[in-house]
Design a protein around this motif. Structure first.
Motif, mmCIF file in Angstrom:
data_model
loop_
_atom_site.group_PDB
_atom_site.id
_atom_site.type_symbol
_atom_site.label_atom_id
_atom_site.label_comp_id
_atom_site.label_asym_id
_atom_site.label_seq_id
_atom_site.Cartn_x
_atom_site.Cartn_y
_atom_site.Cartn_z
ATOM 1 N N PHE A 19 1.147 -1.091 -0.110
ATOM 2 C CA PHE A 19 0.056 -0.076 0.309
ATOM 3 C C PHE A 19 0.794 1.331 0.246
ATOM 4 C CE2 PHE A 19 -1.909 -3.442 2.187
ATOM 5 C CZ PHE A 19 -3.387 -3.514 1.399
ATOM 6 N N ASN A 26 -6.919 8.855 4.354
ATOM 7 C CA ASN A 26 -6.756 7.175 3.366
ATOM 8 C C ASN A 26 -8.140 6.441 4.270
ATOM 9 O OD1 ASN A 26 -3.686 6.896 2.148
ATOM 10 N ND2 ASN A 26 -3.857 8.347 4.619
ATOM 11 N N ILE A 28 -10.070 2.908 4.133
ATOM 12 C CA ILE A 28 -9.788 1.518 3.669
ATOM 13 C C ILE A 28 -11.310 0.728 3.459
ATOM 14 C CG2 ILE A 28 -8.703 -0.601 4.070
ATOM 15 C CD1 ILE A 28 -6.865 1.542 5.653
ATOM 16 N N LYS A 36 -9.885 -5.445 6.647
ATOM 17 C CA LYS A 36 -10.152 -4.307 6.359
ATOM 18 C C LYS A 36 -9.651 -3.763 7.730
ATOM 19 C CE LYS A 36 -14.489 -2.658 6.768
ATOM 20 N NZ LYS A 36 -14.604 -4.276 5.700
ATOM 21 N N LEU A 340 -6.360 6.949 9.095
ATOM 22 C CA LEU A 340 -6.265 6.053 8.628
ATOM 23 C C LEU A 340 -7.762 4.956 8.610
ATOM 24 C CD1 LEU A 340 -3.402 5.536 7.589
ATOM 25 C CD2 LEU A 340 -3.571 3.379 7.945
ATOM 26 N N THR A 342 -11.640 2.410 8.627
ATOM 27 C CA THR A 342 -12.330 1.592 7.534
ATOM 28 C C THR A 342 -13.844 1.562 7.903
ATOM 29 O OG1 THR A 342 -12.215 0.613 9.731
ATOM 30 C CG2 THR A 342 -10.659 0.030 8.825
ATOM 31 N N PHE A 358 -8.891 2.465 -0.502
ATOM 32 C CA PHE A 358 -8.588 1.303 -1.258
ATOM 33 C C PHE A 358 -9.020 0.323 -0.672
ATOM 34 C CE2 PHE A 358 -5.077 4.295 0.788
ATOM 35 C CZ PHE A 358 -3.785 4.431 0.245
ATOM 36 N N ILE A 360 -11.453 -2.688 -0.674
ATOM 37 C CA ILE A 360 -10.225 -4.475 0.498
ATOM 38 C C ILE A 360 -11.528 -5.604 -0.086
ATOM 39 C CG2 ILE A 360 -8.730 -5.600 1.639
ATOM 40 C CD1 ILE A 360 -7.818 -3.803 1.298
ATOM 41 N N LYS A 365 -6.226 -5.761 -2.377
ATOM 42 C CA LYS A 365 -6.705 -4.139 -2.818
ATOM 43 C C LYS A 365 -7.214 -5.045 -4.705
ATOM 44 C CE LYS A 365 -3.298 -2.549 -3.108
ATOM 45 N NZ LYS A 365 -1.093 -1.383 -4.138
#
Length: 366
Positions: A19, A26, A28, A36, A340, A342, A358, A360, A365
């Motif tokens: 990543f 960011n 996720i 995640k 970050l 999720t 990103f 997942i 990815k």
């Protein structure tokens, strides 16, 4: 402070993935069970040298494998670092900082600093004292490398002494070692108590300010609860050590009978009140969540006060657990530093204005 790249090899459900993160926000995203949280756990491990969902590092290995690797490249204090964690099924974790193997976990803890906020943290106020000690220790081990060393040795000494007490009935001669281990725990415990006292004082002051922003009519206060014979947790370590020795020796008979260590900072707690009443006993669900928010955001501010830069903030699916007002408050507080997040909701990317996204699926990815 921000992570530039992260590589995972046979970690959790990731076989091989890399990543490149944005220095701001960011996102996720993906359905439940896709990896995640595993990604955030890998990042957090690079700061604490622990997996936040288990005490057994071998559980971080991908199913059917015997070793795993986490490699992070990041910037802290205007310097570039590389940190590599190698996990094994049959031996202890190996840690490499800038290519050099570290002798102790505490030598690498806190080079990368993170603050993690996950759904379980919303129960922090009502959980047992061990959860609040873990909350304090996670921050202090990153902020104060010496604290990490004291805590690491204290934990080992506590474990050995507990084993002695449990086995003494079959091997009475082991009790000859009780005094040596008790004295060592008192010496280490005195240092731990002082570190915790100073940190809690700053934490509560910062958390009270955050709480007043979220809920102006709810005053958040608290207290550090440690061994009853400790008259002043801010006193010199030598004084605290003697008070700990006095307490443990007065409980020797009870420890032998109970086969456990009854005295020491491994029993500490952080007591929290709202408007003078126990938040755990009397707070509503919303009030308890607000208290936890205040503590976590205060923790982030203390890191900034210490280093002049924000730690990497890890938000694990926590926004969905909060009402819209608290969601907005959290998002307004994370304007600076790397984050970050999720989530499962597709619309979150637009709401958060994420710099990196990103998706997942099954540890990859896409």
């Amino acid at each position: 402070m921000h992570i530039n790249t992260l590589e995972l090899h046979n970690f959790r459900n990731y076989e091989q993935e890399s990543f490149v993160f944005d220095p701001s926000v960011n996102l996720i995203c993906g359905e439940n069970g896709q990896g995640k949280t595993n990604l955030l756990e890998a990042v957090a491990a690079c700061s604490t040298m622990q997996l936040f969902r288990t005490a057994q590092k071998k559980e971080g290995l991908r199913f059917g494998t015997d070793s795993s690797r986490i490699l992070a490249e990041f910037n802290a204090q205007n310097r570039d670092f590389q940190l590599e964690l190698r996990l094994f099924r049959t031996k202890s974790m190996e840690i490499f900082k800038n290519g050099v193997r570290q002798k102790r976990q505490s030598d690498a803890a806190g080079v990368l600093k993170t603050v993690l906020f996950c759904p379980d943290d919303l129960l922090l106020i009502r959980q047992g004292a061990s959860a609040r000690r873990r909350f304090l220790d996670t921050a202090l081990c990153q902020l104060r490398p010496n604290y990490a060393r004291f805590l690491e040795e204290y934990s080992r000494t506590h474990e050995h002494k507990t084993r002695i007490l449990r086995d003494a009935e079959q091997k009475p001669a082991l009790l000859d070692l009780w005094e040596d281990f008790s004295l060592r725990m008192a010496k280490l415990g005195a240092q731990i108590i002082r570190y915790r006292a100073y940190y809690i004082k700053k934490l509560l002051a910062a958390a009270a300010l955050v709480q007043s922003d979220i809920a102006p009519h709810e005053a958040l206060t608290g207290a550090y609860k440690t061994v009853s014979t400790v008259t002043d947790p801010f006193a010199p370590a030598a004084q605290i050590e003697q008070e700990l020795i006095s307490h443990v020796f007065s409980h020797k008979t009870a420890e032998i009978a109970g086969k456990s260590c009854l005295s020491g900072p491994h029993k500490d707690d952080l007591l929290l009140d709202l408007n003078g009443r126990s938040a755990a006993a009397f707070g509503s669900q919303g009030q308890v969540r607000t208290c936890t928010l205040s503590l976590k955001l205060a923790e982030r501010e203390l890191f900034f006060d210490e280093d002049g830069e924000y730690p990497v903030l890890l938000l694990d699916d926590v926004l969905s657990e909060l009402d819209r007002r608290r969601q907005d408050f959290v998002l307004n507080r994370i304007g600076d530093g790397q984050v970050l997040i999720t989530c499962c909701e597709d619309e979150a990317a637009e709401k958060l204005h994420a710099g990196g996204i990103f998706p997942i699926q099954n540890g990859k990815k896409y």
